[in-house]
Design an enzyme around this catalytic site. Structure first.
Site, PDB file in Angstrom:
ATOM      1  CG  LEU A   2      -0.481  19.065  33.583  1.00 36.45           C
ATOM      2  CD1 LEU A   2      -1.360  18.152  32.733  1.00 36.45           C
ATOM      3  CD2 LEU A   2      -1.096  20.446  33.697  1.00 36.45           C
ATOM      4  N   GLY A   3       1.259  17.478  37.567  1.00 42.73           N
ATOM      5  CA  GLY A   3       1.050  16.816  38.854  1.00 42.73           C
ATOM      6  C   GLY A   3       1.913  15.563  38.923  1.00 42.73           C
ATOM      7  CD1 TRP A   4       4.183  13.805  43.135  1.00 41.00           C
ATOM      8  CD2 TRP A   4       4.016  15.851  42.261  1.00 41.00           C
ATOM      9  NE1 TRP A   4       4.212  14.711  44.171  1.00 41.00           N
ATOM     10  CE2 TRP A   4       4.124  15.969  43.670  1.00 41.00           C
ATOM     11  CE3 TRP A   4       3.915  17.014  41.491  1.00 41.00           C
ATOM     12  CZ2 TRP A   4       4.116  17.198  44.315  1.00 41.00           C
ATOM     13  CZ3 TRP A   4       3.900  18.247  42.150  1.00 41.00           C
ATOM     14  CH2 TRP A   4       4.002  18.323  43.538  1.00 41.00           C
ATOM     15  N   GLY A   5       2.090  11.475  41.092  1.00 36.79           N
ATOM     16  CA  GLY A   5       1.541  10.525  42.056  1.00 36.79           C
ATOM     17  C   GLY A   5       2.680   9.638  42.520  1.00 36.79           C
ATOM     18  CG  PHE A  57       2.332   3.982  40.795  1.00 37.32           C
ATOM     19  CD1 PHE A  57       2.691   4.014  42.127  1.00 37.32           C
ATOM     20  CD2 PHE A  57       1.627   2.878  40.320  1.00 37.32           C
ATOM     21  CE1 PHE A  57       2.342   2.989  42.991  1.00 37.32           C
ATOM     22  CE2 PHE A  57       1.277   1.835  41.171  1.00 37.32           C
ATOM     23  CZ  PHE A  57       1.637   1.898  42.511  1.00 37.32           C
ATOM     24  CB  SER A  58       3.042   8.490  36.948  1.00 40.57           C
ATOM     25  OG  SER A  58       1.892   9.089  37.517  1.00 40.57           O
ATOM     26  CB  THR A  59       6.069  13.062  36.647  1.00 37.83           C
ATOM     27  OG1 THR A  59       6.723  12.463  35.542  1.00 37.83           O
ATOM     28  CG2 THR A  59       6.937  12.987  37.878  1.00 37.83           C
ATOM     29  CB  VAL A  60       0.641  13.894  35.125  1.00 36.32           C
ATOM     30  CG1 VAL A  60      -0.318  14.240  33.984  1.00 36.32           C
ATOM     31  CG2 VAL A  60       0.318  12.492  35.647  1.00 36.32           C
ATOM     32  CG  ASP A 111      -7.494   5.721  45.444  1.00 38.46           C
ATOM     33  OD1 ASP A 111      -7.976   6.026  46.560  1.00 38.46           O
ATOM     34  OD2 ASP A 111      -6.374   6.111  45.076  1.00 38.46           O
TER      35      ASP A 111
HETATM   36  P1  ADP Z   1      -0.701   8.242  39.973  1.00 33.87           P
HETATM   37  O1  ADP Z   1      -1.223   6.941  39.421  1.00 33.87           O
HETATM   38  O2  ADP Z   1       0.814   8.280  39.948  1.00 33.87           O
HETATM   39  O3  ADP Z   1      -1.296   8.599  41.308  1.00 33.87           O
HETATM   40  P2  ADP Z   1      -2.540  10.079  38.671  1.00 33.87           P
HETATM   41  O4  ADP Z   1      -3.193   9.444  37.488  1.00 33.87           O
HETATM   42  O5  ADP Z   1      -3.339  10.173  39.918  1.00 33.87           O
HETATM   43  O6  ADP Z   1      -1.132   9.383  38.931  1.00 33.87           O
HETATM   44  O7  ADP Z   1      -2.045  11.529  38.242  1.00 33.87           O
HETATM   45  C1  ADP Z   1      -1.251  12.326  39.107  1.00 33.87           C
HETATM   46  C2  ADP Z   1      -1.718  13.785  39.052  1.00 33.87           C
HETATM   47  O8  ADP Z   1      -1.531  14.297  37.717  1.00 33.87           O
HETATM   48  C3  ADP Z   1      -3.194  13.988  39.330  1.00 33.87           C
HETATM   49  O9  ADP Z   1      -3.448  14.131  40.701  1.00 33.87           O
HETATM   50  C4  ADP Z   1      -3.499  15.266  38.553  1.00 33.87           C
HETATM   51  O10 ADP Z   1      -3.075  16.415  39.292  1.00 33.87           O
HETATM   52  C5  ADP Z   1      -2.603  15.152  37.344  1.00 33.87           C
HETATM   53  N1  ADP Z   1      -3.330  14.564  36.193  1.00 33.87           N
HETATM   54  C6  ADP Z   1      -3.543  13.247  35.976  1.00 33.87           C
HETATM   55  N2  ADP Z   1      -4.243  13.024  34.840  1.00 33.87           N
HETATM   56  C7  ADP Z   1      -4.476  14.255  34.317  1.00 33.87           C
HETATM   57  C8  ADP Z   1      -5.165  14.721  33.129  1.00 33.87           C
HETATM   58  N3  ADP Z   1      -5.734  13.857  32.274  1.00 33.87           N
HETATM   59  N4  ADP Z   1      -5.211  16.059  32.912  1.00 33.87           N
HETATM   60  C9  ADP Z   1      -4.645  16.924  33.787  1.00 33.87           C
HETATM   61  N5  ADP Z   1      -3.985  16.553  34.898  1.00 33.87           N
HETATM   62  C10 ADP Z   1      -3.891  15.241  35.177  1.00 33.87           C
HETATM   63 MG    MG Z   2      -3.260   9.411  41.967  1.00 34.66          MG
END
Ligand code: ADP
Ligand code: MG
Length: 428
Positions: free
Chosen positions: A27-30, A32-35, A152
């Site tokens: 779905l996404g990543w940051g 710190f993580s992949t989601v 943030d």
């Molecule tokens: P990080 O702490 O690594 O920045 P985030 O919590 O911001 O991680 O999540 C990274 C990305 O994952 C988000 O920008 C979004 O695109 C996706 N994402 C995060 N949480 C959810 C969720 N509950 N449902 C759908 N997508 C999500």
């Molecule tokens: Mg983020």
């Protein structure tokens, strides 16, 4: 980053937590993580699985996030406070180490993507109102009941809620969840592309509905305003990796640059009202498609000084006491409270900017500016709280879409940049 201490490489169909969750799609990543979108075999629902990098620093951050998210979930059993819900958490051991994993409710696109789908033209004001109300409900909960500063807040960290009944989820009706790793290349499986297409279509449809305009992906022409009545825009605040408890602030430099409050730049101490500043920046961006402040460093001055200059051009001069009262004030201001390197400012007040550049009607501009300006007070303690903002008449009015909201052409917002040139700034 897919090495020891880094991200955990996930493949479609991978099982987690002893097989309870099955990975479906990234779905996404940051940082710190992949989601991942995952299927919860116990509840037959989709969830978002946030898989943290494994190094100690990231694990520590995840533990903090889990602690905050648990407090959030405990205080909101009905999940109605516009903040993402943590459902579960566990550890997952992989080749790169041990990863903390968070199971979150599955949400939709971020507001940033919504702005993009809308070709950076800004959303209709009634939709902006609804989104603002949601964000404020979330902030009020975090601030007043939990004592948490998000630190943030920005369009990227606010996700649209999936208002679709999970039992009738269009992803499920078109393609059943993947329960084990498919043979061959997992990314080209038929099921996968179906899910992906449906996710994309859904995102486009939602964006078109919410913006009330043609989507940038070539969707259908906007429907008449009437058909949009009652579309309940719901969104939720996410990303609690950087939050702090107000009684023990940790980091000095918080917030993403463009959403950063002046007291953070000046280092004069901060509290809940930094989130309010970011909120106002976010509301402006939703309504116009442009960031409120996009500072750039130039010859002889840095990003911080440009940022302060942009703030003053829009909001008036920072009172001398505030300008000179921070630990970093001397880097930017002389003893009279004037910027050291950017001497000539070109004032362009908010209501005027909304009219001139974004073609707001005079009434829309005045009303929106009246709502935002107090939240952008240079004195943090004077900014209204989220609770006070929720009482503001701008949020409760619902306007018949007038002139600048319905017709397509009068609505095109100009895109040229702010006109202050670097020469003016350096006094040439
Ligand atoms: P990080 O702490 O690594 O920045 P985030 O919590 O911001 O991680 O999540 C990274 C990305 O994952 C988000 O920008 C979004 O695109 C996706 N994402 C995060 N949480 C959810 C969720 N509950 N449902 C759908 N997508 C999500
Ligand atoms: Mg983020």
């Amino acid at each position: 980053s897919y090495r020891k201490g880094g991200y955990h490489a996930v493949r479609v169909g991978d099982p987690f937590a002893g097989g309870r969750y099955v990975a479906q799609k990234k779905l996404g990543w940051g940082q710190f993580s992949t989601v991942w979108l995952a299927y919860d075999t116990q509840t037959s629902k989709y969830v978002a699985l946030k898989i943290q990098k494994s190094a100690a620093l990231f694990a520590q951050a995840a533990l903090h996030e889990i602690e905050v998210l648990s407090a959030i979930a405990d205080g909101d059993p009905s999940n109605s406070r516009c903040v993402v819900q943590l459902m579960d958490h566990f550890k997952h051991v992989g080749p790169n180490g041990q990863h903390l994993c968070m199971v979150l409710e599955f949400l939709g696109d971020s507001l940033l993507r919504l702005i993009k789908y809308n070709r950076y033209k800004g959303l209709e004001l009634n939709k902006v109102r609804e989104i603002c109300r949601c964000i404020l409900v979330g902030l009020d909960y975090l601030h007043r009941e939990l004592g948490i500063i998000h630190t943030d807040l920005k369009p990227e960290n606010i996700l649209l809620a999936n208002t679709i009944d999970p039992a009738k989820d269009p992803i499920r009706s078109g393609a059943s969840p993947i329960l084990e790793r498919p043979e061959g290349n997992p990314y080209t499986g038929v099921t996968m592309s179906l899910i992906e297409k449906k996710l994309k279509r859904r995102a486009r449809r939602a964006a078109a509905k919410i913006s009330g305009r043609r989507s940038s992906m070539g969707g259908a022409a906007p429907k008449p305003e009437r058909s949009m009545e009652g579309i309940d825009v719901q969104c939720k605040i996410v990303d609690f990796g950087n939050t702090c408890w107000a009684d023990k602030p940790v980091a000095e430099e918080i917030q993403t640059r463009q959403y950063r409050a002046p007291e953070v730049i000046l280092q004069s101490g901060y509290s809940f009202s930094v989130d309010m500043w970011s909120f106002a920046c976010t509301a402006f961006e939703l309504a116009t498609g442009d960031m409120m402040f996009a500072p750039k460093g130039g010859q002889g001055f840095g990003e911080d000084e440009d940022h302060l200059a942009l703030m003053m051009e829009l909001l008036g001069k920072i009172p001398r006491k505030i300008a000179t009262g921070g630990a970093r004030s001397k880097d930017f201001f002389d003893k009279y409270g004037d910027l050291k390197r950017i001497r000539r400012l070109k004032f362009w007040p908010l209501d005027q900017l909304l009219m001139d550049k974004y073609k707001f009607s005079e009434t829309d501009a005045r009303e929106f500016a009246e709502f935002l300006t107090p939240i952008l007070d240079f004195a943090p303690e004077k900014r209204p709280t989220a609770q006070q903002c929720l009482q503001h008449p701008w949020l409760t009015m619902r306007k018949q879409s007038a002139h600048n909201e319905t017709s397509n052409d009068s609505n095109v917002r100009t895109v040229e940049a702010r006109v202050r040139s670097l020469q003016i700034k350096v006094g040439k």
